[in-house]
Design a protein around this motif. Structure first.
Motif, PDB file in Angstrom:
ATOM      1  N   PRO A  29      40.908  27.508  39.776  1.00 25.37           N
ATOM      2  CA  PRO A  29      39.709  28.263  40.127  1.00 25.37           C
ATOM      3  C   PRO A  29      40.100  29.420  41.045  1.00 25.37           C
ATOM      4  N   ASP A  30      39.446  30.527  40.898  1.00 23.72           N
ATOM      5  CA  ASP A  30      39.712  31.750  41.664  1.00 23.72           C
ATOM      6  C   ASP A  30      41.055  32.378  41.326  1.00 23.72           C
ATOM      7  N   ASP A  31      41.686  31.916  40.258  1.00 20.62           N
ATOM      8  CA  ASP A  31      42.888  32.562  39.740  1.00 20.62           C
ATOM      9  C   ASP A  31      42.396  33.768  38.938  1.00 20.62           C
ATOM     10  N   PHE A  32      43.084  34.878  39.019  1.00 22.67           N
ATOM     11  CA  PHE A  32      42.721  36.034  38.200  1.00 22.67           C
ATOM     12  C   PHE A  32      43.957  36.854  37.931  1.00 22.67           C
ATOM     13  N   TRP A  33      44.144  37.207  36.706  1.00 24.72           N
ATOM     14  CA  TRP A  33      45.160  38.179  36.325  1.00 24.72           C
ATOM     15  C   TRP A  33      44.811  38.687  34.939  1.00 24.72           C
ATOM     16  N   ALA A  34      45.165  39.914  34.695  1.00 23.87           N
ATOM     17  CA  ALA A  34      44.933  40.519  33.386  1.00 23.87           C
ATOM     18  C   ALA A  34      45.905  41.664  33.202  1.00 23.87           C
ATOM     19  N   ASP A  35      46.278  41.891  31.963  1.00 19.50           N
ATOM     20  CA  ASP A  35      47.140  43.014  31.615  1.00 19.50           C
ATOM     21  C   ASP A  35      46.453  43.768  30.482  1.00 19.50           C
ATOM     22  N   GLU A  36      45.628  44.729  30.863  1.00 24.45           N
ATOM     23  CA  GLU A  36      44.872  45.468  29.854  1.00 24.45           C
ATOM     24  C   GLU A  36      45.785  46.298  28.954  1.00 24.45           C
ATOM     25  N   GLU A  37      46.920  46.751  29.473  1.00 21.03           N
ATOM     26  CA  GLU A  37      47.864  47.506  28.645  1.00 21.03           C
ATOM     27  C   GLU A  37      48.448  46.636  27.532  1.00 21.03           C
ATOM     28  N   ALA A  38      48.514  45.326  27.764  1.00 18.95           N
ATOM     29  CA  ALA A  38      49.032  44.401  26.759  1.00 18.95           C
ATOM     30  C   ALA A  38      47.924  43.898  25.829  1.00 18.95           C
ATOM     31  N   GLY A  39      46.689  44.361  26.060  1.00 15.60           N
ATOM     32  CA  GLY A  39      45.598  43.987  25.164  1.00 15.60           C
ATOM     33  C   GLY A  39      44.597  43.008  25.729  1.00 15.60           C
ATOM     34  N   ASP A  40      44.766  42.566  26.980  1.00 15.92           N
ATOM     35  CA  ASP A  40      43.762  41.670  27.575  1.00 15.92           C
ATOM     36  C   ASP A  40      42.431  42.399  27.660  1.00 15.92           C
ATOM     37  N   ASP A  41      41.372  41.710  27.305  1.00 15.00           N
ATOM     38  CA  ASP A  41      40.020  42.287  27.294  1.00 15.00           C
ATOM     39  C   ASP A  41      39.253  41.749  28.498  1.00 15.00           C
ATOM     40  N   VAL A  42      38.993  42.618  29.480  1.00 23.21           N
ATOM     41  CA  VAL A  42      38.306  42.236  30.710  1.00 23.21           C
ATOM     42  C   VAL A  42      36.843  42.652  30.589  1.00 23.21           C
ATOM     43  N   LYS A  43      35.943  41.698  30.807  1.00 20.67           N
ATOM     44  CA  LYS A  43      34.522  41.968  30.688  1.00 20.67           C
ATOM     45  C   LYS A  43      33.800  41.589  31.986  1.00 20.67           C
ATOM     46  N   PRO A  71      37.482  29.074  27.965  1.00 23.18           N
ATOM     47  CA  PRO A  71      36.479  28.602  28.930  1.00 23.18           C
ATOM     48  C   PRO A  71      36.945  28.580  30.379  1.00 23.18           C
ATOM     49  N   LYS A  72      38.254  28.693  30.623  1.00 20.33           N
ATOM     50  CA  LYS A  72      38.767  28.672  31.999  1.00 20.33           C
ATOM     51  C   LYS A  72      38.986  30.076  32.565  1.00 20.33           C
ATOM     52  N   CYS A  73      38.792  31.095  31.739  1.00 23.37           N
ATOM     53  CA  CYS A  73      39.177  32.452  32.136  1.00 23.37           C
ATOM     54  C   CYS A  73      38.007  33.267  32.692  1.00 23.37           C
ATOM     55  N   PHE A  74      37.237  32.625  33.571  1.00 19.39           N
ATOM     56  CA  PHE A  74      36.156  33.287  34.303  1.00 19.39           C
ATOM     57  C   PHE A  74      36.589  33.437  35.748  1.00 19.39           C
ATOM     58  N   TYR A  75      36.107  34.481  36.384  1.00 22.66           N
ATOM     59  CA  TYR A  75      36.460  34.736  37.781  1.00 22.66           C
ATOM     60  C   TYR A  75      35.242  35.292  38.504  1.00 22.66           C
ATOM     61  N   VAL A  76      34.884  34.689  39.619  1.00 18.45           N
ATOM     62  CA  VAL A  76      33.787  35.156  40.456  1.00 18.45           C
ATOM     63  C   VAL A  76      34.388  35.888  41.650  1.00 18.45           C
ATOM     64  N   GLU A  77      33.997  37.142  41.817  1.00 17.90           N
ATOM     65  CA  GLU A  77      34.533  37.988  42.877  1.00 17.90           C
ATOM     66  C   GLU A  77      33.414  38.325  43.862  1.00 17.90           C
ATOM     67  N   GLU A  78      33.630  38.039  45.125  1.00 17.26           N
ATOM     68  CA  GLU A  78      32.625  38.265  46.165  1.00 17.26           C
ATOM     69  C   GLU A  78      32.801  39.653  46.785  1.00 17.26           C
ATOM     70  N   PHE A  79      31.693  40.366  46.925  1.00 13.78           N
ATOM     71  CA  PHE A  79      31.693  41.664  47.594  1.00 13.78           C
ATOM     72  C   PHE A  79      30.588  41.697  48.628  1.00 13.78           C
ATOM     73  N   VAL A  80      30.873  42.317  49.757  1.00 16.42           N
ATOM     74  CA  VAL A  80      29.861  42.555  50.785  1.00 16.42           C
ATOM     75  C   VAL A  80      29.188  43.879  50.453  1.00 16.42           C
ATOM     76  N   VAL A  81      27.849  43.878  50.436  1.00 15.10           N
ATOM     77  CA  VAL A  81      27.087  45.083  50.128  1.00 15.10           C
ATOM     78  C   VAL A  81      27.274  46.103  51.255  1.00 15.10           C
ATOM     79  N   ASP A  82      27.392  47.365  50.876  1.00 14.32           N
ATOM     80  CA  ASP A  82      27.537  48.480  51.820  1.00 14.32           C
ATOM     81  C   ASP A  82      28.830  48.418  52.626  1.00 14.32           C
ATOM     82  N   GLU A  83      29.855  47.795  52.087  1.00 20.12           N
ATOM     83  CA  GLU A  83      31.159  47.756  52.742  1.00 20.12           C
ATOM     84  C   GLU A  83      32.149  48.539  51.883  1.00 20.12           C
TER      85      GLU A  83
END
Length: 93
Positions: A29-43, A71-83
């Motif tokens: 969980p909270d693992d994330f990596w992608a290589d769009e140049e190699a064809g990974d499709d990030v949505k 099904p394991k390739c989801f990632y939730v990214e937290e952002f602070v508003v106005d930061e």
């Protein structure tokens, strides 16, 4: 100072195998990596007001074609508003 509001961006990556290589998926969980140049499709699936709302969306998305294949390739990214996220300039080559 009061806590600033947060939002939660939900990402999914459909990984492609490189030439002659094996497809690697998120391991933890909270693992994330992608290589769009190699064809990974990030949505970006959406922006949510809570981590729980994003997790509910993951449960629904896992039932859909494509998402159910990874099904394991989801990632939730937290952002602070106005930061500010990018606080320095940049140069190009």
């Amino acid at each position: 100072m009061a806590d600033l509001p947060k939002v939660y961006l939900l990402w999914h990556v459909h990984h492609q195998a490189g030439q002659g290589s094996k497809v690697h998926h998120f391991e933890e969980p909270d693992d994330f990596w992608a290589d769009e140049e190699a064809g990974d499709d990030v949505k970006l699936l959406g922006t949510y007001s809570s981590r729980d709302a994003a997790r509910d969306r993951i449960d629904r998305a896992r039932q859909l074609p494509g998402f159910s294949d990874e099904p394991k390739c989801f990632y939730v990214e937290e952002f602070v508003v106005d930061e500010d996220q990018w606080t320095e300039g940049y140069v190009t080559d």
